[in-house]
Design an enzyme around this catalytic site. Structure first.
Site, PDB file in Angstrom:
ATOM      1  N   CYS A  85      69.227  11.018  26.327  1.00 55.17           N
ATOM      2  CA  CYS A  85      67.854  11.528  26.327  1.00 55.17           C
ATOM      3  C   CYS A  85      67.518  12.158  27.695  1.00 55.17           C
ATOM      4  O   CYS A  85      68.013  13.220  28.003  1.00 55.17           O
ATOM      5  CB  CYS A  85      66.876  10.426  25.941  1.00 55.17           C
ATOM      6  SG  CYS A  85      65.266  11.041  25.384  1.00 55.17           S
ATOM      7  N   HIS A 192      69.368   7.810  20.901  1.00 55.78           N
ATOM      8  CA  HIS A 192      69.537   6.618  21.721  1.00 55.78           C
ATOM      9  C   HIS A 192      70.521   5.629  21.099  1.00 55.78           C
ATOM     10  O   HIS A 192      70.128   4.804  20.262  1.00 55.78           O
ATOM     11  CB  HIS A 192      68.188   5.922  21.912  1.00 55.78           C
ATOM     12  CG  HIS A 192      67.253   6.626  22.826  1.00 55.78           C
ATOM     13  ND1 HIS A 192      67.147   6.306  24.161  1.00 55.78           N
ATOM     14  CD2 HIS A 192      66.372   7.631  22.604  1.00 55.78           C
ATOM     15  CE1 HIS A 192      66.224   7.087  24.726  1.00 55.78           C
ATOM     16  NE2 HIS A 192      65.751   7.899  23.803  1.00 55.78           N
ATOM     17  N   GLU A 194      71.774   3.018  22.492  1.00 55.33           N
ATOM     18  CA  GLU A 194      71.434   1.657  22.914  1.00 55.33           C
ATOM     19  C   GLU A 194      70.349   1.041  22.034  1.00 55.33           C
ATOM     20  O   GLU A 194      70.243  -0.191  21.923  1.00 55.33           O
ATOM     21  CB  GLU A 194      71.011   1.640  24.388  1.00 55.33           C
ATOM     22  CG  GLU A 194      69.595   2.086  24.689  1.00 55.33           C
ATOM     23  CD  GLU A 194      69.375   3.585  24.653  1.00 55.33           C
ATOM     24  OE1 GLU A 194      68.241   4.021  24.943  1.00 55.33           O
ATOM     25  OE2 GLU A 194      70.330   4.326  24.339  1.00 55.33           O
TER      26      GLU A 194
END
Length: 216
Positions: A85, A192, A194
């Protein structure tokens, strides 16, 4: 594997990345923007957030901090580098990946789960997926629309690693939302991983990004 997580004023996904790297079996450590020597680390992740409040444009101020020189040294030493990002915007800003991530077509912040196609498995981060595999990860950005003047070169060099599958929420060129450098060791992705590292979050499809980095 000792992995450095870069922190800028305004980073807000650093702890999430730390947790995901631990789940994958790495030894993560935070690195502040002012650190120049990153030789102790075997890999680098630049997390998402709003470095320096996204003043001027996303990633512009972070791109002139001392740690960028350390990241460039890591690239020269063929260590894997992942930008997520805001991290992707920074890597594009400093020219470590081709193209730019600019304002979304609808000029609004978009936060939602997306279906993604893995276009290339030649990078450490996508090596544990199958080519053309469809995975689920969330996006959260206002400046994620990908653009490049060298689209033909990206295709020729197999540098497109992720694209939106069922829709193109931000208007990116050819729905591209993840690219790498020519060597495949520097990757910039807007989704993302994560935030998709455990089933309790809704998907663990993103964990392989970090597991692949460690395997490499």
């Amino acid at each position: 594997m000792k992995v450095g997580i870069i922190r800028f004023p305004g980073s807000n996904c650093d702890r999430d990345v730390f947790h995901a790297l631990e789940l994958a079996g790495a030894k993560p450590e935070y690195i502040w923007w002012s650190k120049r020597d990153l030789s102790d680390f075997e890999g680098i992740v630049i997390p998402g957030g709003f470095s320096y409040g996204d003043y001027l444009r996303a990633g512009a101020i972070a791109a002139i901090t001392p740690v960028i020189n350390g990241i460039k040294d890591c690239v020269k030493e063929e260590k894997p580098v992942l930008g997520i990002c805001n991290g992707a915007q920074i890597l594009a800003e400093v020219g470590l990946v081709p193209g730019v991530f600019t304002e979304n077509q609808n000029a609004k912040f978009i936060c939602k789960w997306t279906e993604l196609k893995v276009n290339s498995t030649r990078t450490p981060f996508t090596s544990m997926y199958k080519k053309n595999e469809v995975i689920n990860m969330p996006i959260a950005h206002a400046e994620g629309r990908y653009y490049t003047e060298n689209l033909k070169k990206l295709h020729e060099n197999d540098q497109i690693i992720l694209s939106f599958e069922s829709e193109n929420p931000n208007g990116s060129m050819e729905a591209i939302t993840g690219v790498c450098d020519e060597e495949g060791l520097v990757c910039a992705v807007m989704p993302h991983p994560e935030r998709a590292s455990e089933t309790i979050l809704g998907s663990d499809d993103g964990l392989k990004f970090f597991s692949g980095m460690i395997k490499y």
